[in-house]
Design an enzyme around this catalytic site. Structure first.
Site, mmCIF file in Angstrom:
data_model
loop_
_atom_site.group_PDB
_atom_site.id
_atom_site.type_symbol
_atom_site.label_atom_id
_atom_site.label_comp_id
_atom_site.label_asym_id
_atom_site.label_seq_id
_atom_site.Cartn_x
_atom_site.Cartn_y
_atom_site.Cartn_z
ATOM 1 N N ASP A 168 0.794 -1.391 0.086
ATOM 2 C CA ASP A 168 -0.056 0.012 -0.225
ATOM 3 C C ASP A 168 0.713 1.079 0.082
ATOM 4 O OD1 ASP A 168 -3.215 0.638 0.526
ATOM 5 O OD2 ASP A 168 -1.951 2.082 1.864
ATOM 6 N N ASP A 197 -8.166 -8.180 -3.276
ATOM 7 C CA ASP A 197 -8.269 -6.840 -2.853
ATOM 8 C C ASP A 197 -8.970 -5.965 -3.711
ATOM 9 O OD1 ASP A 197 -7.384 -4.401 -1.520
ATOM 10 O OD2 ASP A 197 -5.497 -4.489 -2.194
ATOM 11 N N GLY A 199 -6.873 -11.010 0.653
ATOM 12 C CA GLY A 199 -7.451 -9.470 0.482
ATOM 13 C C GLY A 199 -6.340 -8.479 0.546
ATOM 14 N N HIS A 200 -6.426 -7.213 0.961
ATOM 15 C CA HIS A 200 -5.687 -6.119 1.159
ATOM 16 C C HIS A 200 -4.265 -6.619 2.050
ATOM 17 C CE1 HIS A 200 -4.371 -2.071 0.512
ATOM 18 N NE2 HIS A 200 -4.156 -1.765 1.479
ATOM 19 N N PHE A 201 -4.611 -7.102 3.211
ATOM 20 C CA PHE A 201 -3.681 -7.567 4.163
ATOM 21 C C PHE A 201 -3.628 -8.936 4.204
ATOM 22 C CE2 PHE A 201 -5.114 -3.250 5.972
ATOM 23 C CZ PHE A 201 -3.991 -2.644 5.835
#
Length: 289
Positions: free
Chosen positions: A104, A239, A265-267
């Site tokens: 990110d 994500d 997903g994102h993490f």
């Protein structure tokens, strides 16, 4: 034996920078750069999984985690400024060459470090750390860019919503097949820091600055082509902020890039730590040999 992780603070340009550190300082360095809205807390399990072989350093960016949080009147909350502090920290610690893990917000900071001194970067691991417009997923980025290009009452609402506990939790559990693998401590910890008085203005400032990262993408792509830097993408394929096309795009400029899409997903570290640690140890073992 599990390596010990030290929690330290050092002054960089008059600001206290908190960082986690483990491993032999004489070993190859691996710098872990976190994203929004978290901190080096996201690496609490990855650090000991790498520190038997590597000197691992994970800082909190200014305005995040345990690092200083000066007012926007006293510190310019831009990605250039965050990069300057990270570079200063590495100088203070005597880290001349390093591999980096970017996620990110850590990605645009990492790309700037690489553009400033390409020879210092020995390898890159990108975990949902974007470098291509292909990676931007609607509608999140439509709202973000609308605010960045025309900040005001009509565009600010969705970005303030991104600072709420509901969205912080969503970032952790969205796209994760088994959400019970993700500790609620993550979003409770992050939200407590987001809710500090004045932190909202810091985050809004970084949202407004985000287009500068996109402006750098052509230079980043040229850096990839010219350097041929070893790159591993370990990407949460579900994500809805940075989609899997962002991972696959690395292959355009780095044909030897190793790209792994994970059912997360994102993490992705929260659900796939063993997979990511194993991929990293194999990749770094070859890239840094």
């Amino acid at each position: 034996m599990i390596p010990s992780v030290h929690h330290r603070t050092v002054d960089v340009d008059g600001l206290e920078v908190f960082y986690r550190e483990a491993g032999d300082p004489q070993a190859p360095a691996v710098v872990l750069l976190h994203g929004f809205p978290t901190s080096s807390h996201m690496f609490r399990h990855l650090i000991p999984a790498l520190a038997d072989r590597y000197h691992v350093i994970a800082p909190d960016h200014i305005g995040f985690g345990q690092s200083a949080m000066p007012s926007p009147a006293d510190f310019p909350y831009t990605f250039d400024a965050l990069t300057g502090i990270t570079s200063g920290l590495l100088r203070r610690l005597g880290v001349d060459r390093f591999a980096m893990y970017v996620q990110d917000y850590g990605a645009p900071i990492g790309w700037r470090l690489a553009l400033q001194a390409p020879d210092r970067v020995t390898a890159i691991v990108s975990q949902n750390g974007n470098a291509y417009e292909d990676g931007f997923v609607k509608p999140f980025w439509d709202a973000a860019f609308a605010y960045a290009h025309n900040p005001g009452p009509d565009t600010e609402g969705p970005m303030r919503n991104a600072l709420t506990s509901e969205i912080t939790r969503w970032q952790y559990v969205n796209g994760v097949a088994d959400a019970s693998l993700v500790s609620p401590d993550n979003w409770l910890h992050d939200q407590a820091l987001l809710d500090r008085p004045g932190n909202d203005e810091i985050q809004l400032g970084l949202f407004r600055d985000y287009p500068t990262n996109v402006d750098l993408y052509p230079q980043v792509h040229r850096y990839f082509r010219d350097s041929g830097v070893p790159l591993l993408a370990v990407w949460g394929a579900n994500d809805e902020i940075f989609g899997p096309a962002g991972a696959e795009a690395f292959g355009r400029d780095l044909p030897e890039a190793e790209i792994h899409l994970l059912d997360s997903g994102h993490f992705a570290l929260e659900s796939h730590l063993p997979d990511i640690a194993e991929l990293m140890r194999d990749f770094l073992g070859r890239a840094l040999s």
